[in-house]
Design a protein around this motif. Structure first.
Motif, PDB file in Angstrom:
ATOM      1  N   ASN A 164      44.566  44.728  52.641  1.00  0.00           N
ATOM      2  CA  ASN A 164      44.528  44.016  51.364  1.00  0.00           C
ATOM      3  C   ASN A 164      43.916  44.892  50.273  1.00  0.00           C
ATOM      4  O   ASN A 164      42.681  44.992  50.175  1.00  0.00           O
ATOM      5  CB  ASN A 164      43.718  42.724  51.500  1.00  0.00           C
ATOM      6  CG  ASN A 164      44.375  41.712  52.396  1.00  0.00           C
ATOM      7  OD1 ASN A 164      45.203  40.920  51.974  1.00  0.00           O
ATOM      8  ND2 ASN A 164      44.004  41.742  53.675  1.00  0.00           N
ATOM      9  N   PRO A 165      44.737  45.530  49.465  1.00  0.00           N
ATOM     10  CA  PRO A 165      44.195  46.344  48.373  1.00  0.00           C
ATOM     11  C   PRO A 165      43.375  45.492  47.412  1.00  0.00           C
ATOM     12  O   PRO A 165      43.729  44.347  47.128  1.00  0.00           O
ATOM     13  CB  PRO A 165      45.450  46.903  47.693  1.00  0.00           C
ATOM     14  CG  PRO A 165      46.561  45.983  48.090  1.00  0.00           C
ATOM     15  CD  PRO A 165      46.208  45.494  49.458  1.00  0.00           C
ATOM     16  N   LEU A 166      42.263  46.035  46.933  1.00  0.00           N
ATOM     17  CA  LEU A 166      41.382  45.319  46.018  1.00  0.00           C
ATOM     18  C   LEU A 166      41.903  45.491  44.598  1.00  0.00           C
ATOM     19  O   LEU A 166      41.555  46.438  43.895  1.00  0.00           O
ATOM     20  CB  LEU A 166      39.946  45.838  46.159  1.00  0.00           C
ATOM     21  CG  LEU A 166      39.364  45.743  47.574  1.00  0.00           C
ATOM     22  CD1 LEU A 166      37.964  46.357  47.631  1.00  0.00           C
ATOM     23  CD2 LEU A 166      39.323  44.302  48.051  1.00  0.00           C
ATOM     24  N   ILE A 167      42.748  44.571  44.196  1.00  0.00           N
ATOM     25  CA  ILE A 167      43.407  44.657  42.888  1.00  0.00           C
ATOM     26  C   ILE A 167      42.468  44.147  41.802  1.00  0.00           C
ATOM     27  O   ILE A 167      41.849  43.094  41.930  1.00  0.00           O
ATOM     28  CB  ILE A 167      44.707  43.837  42.889  1.00  0.00           C
ATOM     29  CG1 ILE A 167      45.666  44.396  43.946  1.00  0.00           C
ATOM     30  CG2 ILE A 167      45.371  43.842  41.518  1.00  0.00           C
ATOM     31  CD1 ILE A 167      46.878  43.532  44.202  1.00  0.00           C
ATOM     32  N   LYS A 168      42.376  44.883  40.725  1.00  0.00           N
ATOM     33  CA  LYS A 168      41.480  44.541  39.622  1.00  0.00           C
ATOM     34  C   LYS A 168      42.076  43.384  38.816  1.00  0.00           C
ATOM     35  O   LYS A 168      43.078  43.536  38.138  1.00  0.00           O
ATOM     36  CB  LYS A 168      41.287  45.756  38.713  1.00  0.00           C
ATOM     37  CG  LYS A 168      40.237  45.588  37.633  1.00  0.00           C
ATOM     38  CD  LYS A 168      40.124  46.864  36.824  1.00  0.00           C
ATOM     39  CE  LYS A 168      39.059  46.760  35.754  1.00  0.00           C
ATOM     40  NZ  LYS A 168      37.691  46.695  36.305  1.00  0.00           N
ATOM     41  N   LEU A 169      41.451  42.217  38.898  1.00  0.00           N
ATOM     42  CA  LEU A 169      41.918  41.038  38.179  1.00  0.00           C
ATOM     43  C   LEU A 169      41.128  40.809  36.891  1.00  0.00           C
ATOM     44  O   LEU A 169      41.659  40.253  35.931  1.00  0.00           O
ATOM     45  CB  LEU A 169      41.830  39.802  39.072  1.00  0.00           C
ATOM     46  CG  LEU A 169      42.635  39.864  40.372  1.00  0.00           C
ATOM     47  CD1 LEU A 169      42.429  38.603  41.191  1.00  0.00           C
ATOM     48  CD2 LEU A 169      44.123  40.061  40.075  1.00  0.00           C
ATOM     49  N   THR A 170      39.864  41.210  36.894  1.00  0.00           N
ATOM     50  CA  THR A 170      39.011  41.147  35.701  1.00  0.00           C
ATOM     51  C   THR A 170      38.143  42.404  35.701  1.00  0.00           C
ATOM     52  O   THR A 170      38.165  43.195  36.645  1.00  0.00           O
ATOM     53  CB  THR A 170      38.090  39.910  35.691  1.00  0.00           C
ATOM     54  OG1 THR A 170      37.021  40.112  36.630  1.00  0.00           O
ATOM     55  CG2 THR A 170      38.852  38.640  36.044  1.00  0.00           C
ATOM     56  N   ASP A 171      37.345  42.559  34.657  1.00  0.00           N
ATOM     57  CA  ASP A 171      36.450  43.717  34.599  1.00  0.00           C
ATOM     58  C   ASP A 171      35.392  43.678  35.696  1.00  0.00           C
ATOM     59  O   ASP A 171      34.795  44.706  36.015  1.00  0.00           O
ATOM     60  CB  ASP A 171      35.749  43.784  33.230  1.00  0.00           C
ATOM     61  CG  ASP A 171      36.700  44.180  32.109  1.00  0.00           C
ATOM     62  OD1 ASP A 171      37.752  44.762  32.414  1.00  0.00           O
ATOM     63  OD2 ASP A 171      36.383  43.895  30.935  1.00  0.00           O
ATOM     64  N   ASN A 172      35.153  42.505  36.273  1.00  0.00           N
ATOM     65  CA  ASN A 172      34.112  42.366  37.291  1.00  0.00           C
ATOM     66  C   ASN A 172      34.632  42.435  38.721  1.00  0.00           C
ATOM     67  O   ASN A 172      33.845  42.374  39.666  1.00  0.00           O
ATOM     68  CB  ASN A 172      33.364  41.042  37.112  1.00  0.00           C
ATOM     69  CG  ASN A 172      32.468  41.039  35.893  1.00  0.00           C
ATOM     70  OD1 ASN A 172      32.090  42.095  35.397  1.00  0.00           O
ATOM     71  ND2 ASN A 172      32.132  39.870  35.400  1.00  0.00           N
ATOM     72  N   THR A 173      35.944  42.520  38.900  1.00  0.00           N
ATOM     73  CA  THR A 173      36.503  42.551  40.254  1.00  0.00           C
ATOM     74  C   THR A 173      36.027  43.789  41.008  1.00  0.00           C
ATOM     75  O   THR A 173      36.074  44.904  40.478  1.00  0.00           O
ATOM     76  CB  THR A 173      38.037  42.559  40.221  1.00  0.00           C
ATOM     77  OG1 THR A 173      38.497  41.475  39.427  1.00  0.00           O
ATOM     78  CG2 THR A 173      38.604  42.421  41.626  1.00  0.00           C
ATOM     79  N   ILE A 174      35.557  43.592  42.225  1.00  0.00           N
ATOM     80  CA  ILE A 174      35.151  44.723  43.075  1.00  0.00           C
ATOM     81  C   ILE A 174      36.405  45.424  43.581  1.00  0.00           C
ATOM     82  O   ILE A 174      37.285  44.778  44.165  1.00  0.00           O
ATOM     83  CB  ILE A 174      34.297  44.228  44.254  1.00  0.00           C
ATOM     84  CG1 ILE A 174      33.011  43.583  43.733  1.00  0.00           C
ATOM     85  CG2 ILE A 174      33.976  45.378  45.213  1.00  0.00           C
ATOM     86  CD1 ILE A 174      32.192  42.904  44.807  1.00  0.00           C
ATOM     87  N   ILE A 175      36.502  46.721  43.366  1.00  0.00           N
ATOM     88  CA  ILE A 175      37.765  47.418  43.662  1.00  0.00           C
ATOM     89  C   ILE A 175      37.612  48.594  44.624  1.00  0.00           C
ATOM     90  O   ILE A 175      38.567  49.327  44.859  1.00  0.00           O
ATOM     91  CB  ILE A 175      38.448  47.898  42.365  1.00  0.00           C
ATOM     92  CG1 ILE A 175      37.511  48.780  41.556  1.00  0.00           C
ATOM     93  CG2 ILE A 175      38.928  46.712  41.534  1.00  0.00           C
ATOM     94  CD1 ILE A 175      38.176  49.421  40.340  1.00  0.00           C
ATOM     95  N   THR A 176      36.423  48.816  45.187  1.00  0.00           N
ATOM     96  CA  THR A 176      36.275  49.870  46.202  1.00  0.00           C
ATOM     97  C   THR A 176      35.758  49.251  47.497  1.00  0.00           C
ATOM     98  O   THR A 176      35.000  48.275  47.484  1.00  0.00           O
ATOM     99  CB  THR A 176      35.298  50.977  45.751  1.00  0.00           C
ATOM    100  OG1 THR A 176      33.958  50.471  45.754  1.00  0.00           O
ATOM    101  CG2 THR A 176      35.661  51.488  44.363  1.00  0.00           C
TER     102      THR A 176
END
Length: 253
Positions: A164-176
């Motif tokens: 499940n890739p961590l897709i950036k949905l908002t500026d606060n989404t954790i992506i790593t």
């Protein structure tokens, strides 16, 4: 010779793809869009849609030539949700949680790599939220999803992140992956999880999982706009959530 068991009736699988797509759409969709998003040809999609129309699983706006979920399948979905034991047991406790916090309360269950909302109790001062009963949300950017994932082993979480890739949905989404594992470590220490505007801007969710008797039942959360979350109110919500969880678990024993 391939001994792998093959599914019977692949058209049913294709129909399920169409229904899955429509269930995640807030607006009716055209044939071209449905076919494109489900990997079908227009001809195949139309034949399946005609059958789904016949049995009431989808409905069609003849003027706009667009399709949406029909009342028949919604009826079955609601019946299924009403029959969930966790919903019946948790409902009065969630209603009390909503009364104590006066904020929106959700109950969700895991469906593969998503959380599906099965209960929503609105605040008396509601805000516009994505959540609706039947909608789903990725686990990595939701308080309920993080709470459920935190109960798994590190290896299981890493397998989840690999798929499940961590897709950036908002500026606060954790992506790593590293930051997400750090977040899970915090959840385990605190005993509850946050969605800090990671799915919807300026919306805070605080959630916990419901696990008892070696069985995973799902999770619940309180959602509110960021500006309403003072330090004192935060403590009040956390205490109310933990008491609510304890009361639900006591009934599950």
């Amino acid at each position: 010779m391939d001994k792998t068991k093959q599914p019977y009736g692949t058209v049913l699988i294709k129909a399920s793809h169409i229904l899955d797509f429509l269930s995640n759409c807030d607006e009716p969709q055209t044939l071209n869009t449905i076919a494109k998003e489900t990997g079908l040809t227009n001809s195949t999609a139309l034949k399946i849609l005609d059958t789904l129309l016949l049995i009431g699983y989808v409905q069609k706006n003849s003027e706009l030539k667009k399709f949406s979920l029909g009342l028949s399948i919604i009826k079955y979905a609601n019946k299924s949700m009403n029959n969930l034991d966790i919903k019946k047991i948790a409902q009065p406790h969630l209603e009390e949680l909503q009364r104590l916090t006066n904020e929106t309360v959700h109950l969700g269950i895991q469906d593969k790599d998503h959380i599906i909302y099965i209960t929503k109790i609105e605040s008396k001062s509601p805000i516009c939220l994505y959540s609706k009963v039947g909608n789903s949300i990725p686990m990595y950017c939701s308080a309920m999803g993080k709470a459920i994932l935190a109960d798994l082993s590190d290896e299981e979480i890493k397998n989840y992140l690999d798929c499940n890739p961590l897709i950036k949905l908002t500026d606060n989404t954790i992506i790593t992956k590293y930051d997400f594992m750090e977040e899970i470590s915090k959840v385990r220490k605190m005993g509850y999880a946050y969605d800090n505007g990671e799915h919807e801007e300026d919306v805070i969710c605080i959630g916990v999982s419901i696990n008892g008797s070696n069985k995973k039942y799902g999770a619940f959360s309180v959602s509110l706009p960021k500006y309403r979350l003072t330090e004192n109110f935060h403590r009040q919500i956390v205490d109310a959530i933990q008491n609510c969880k304890l009361n639900i678990l006591n009934e599950l024993q």
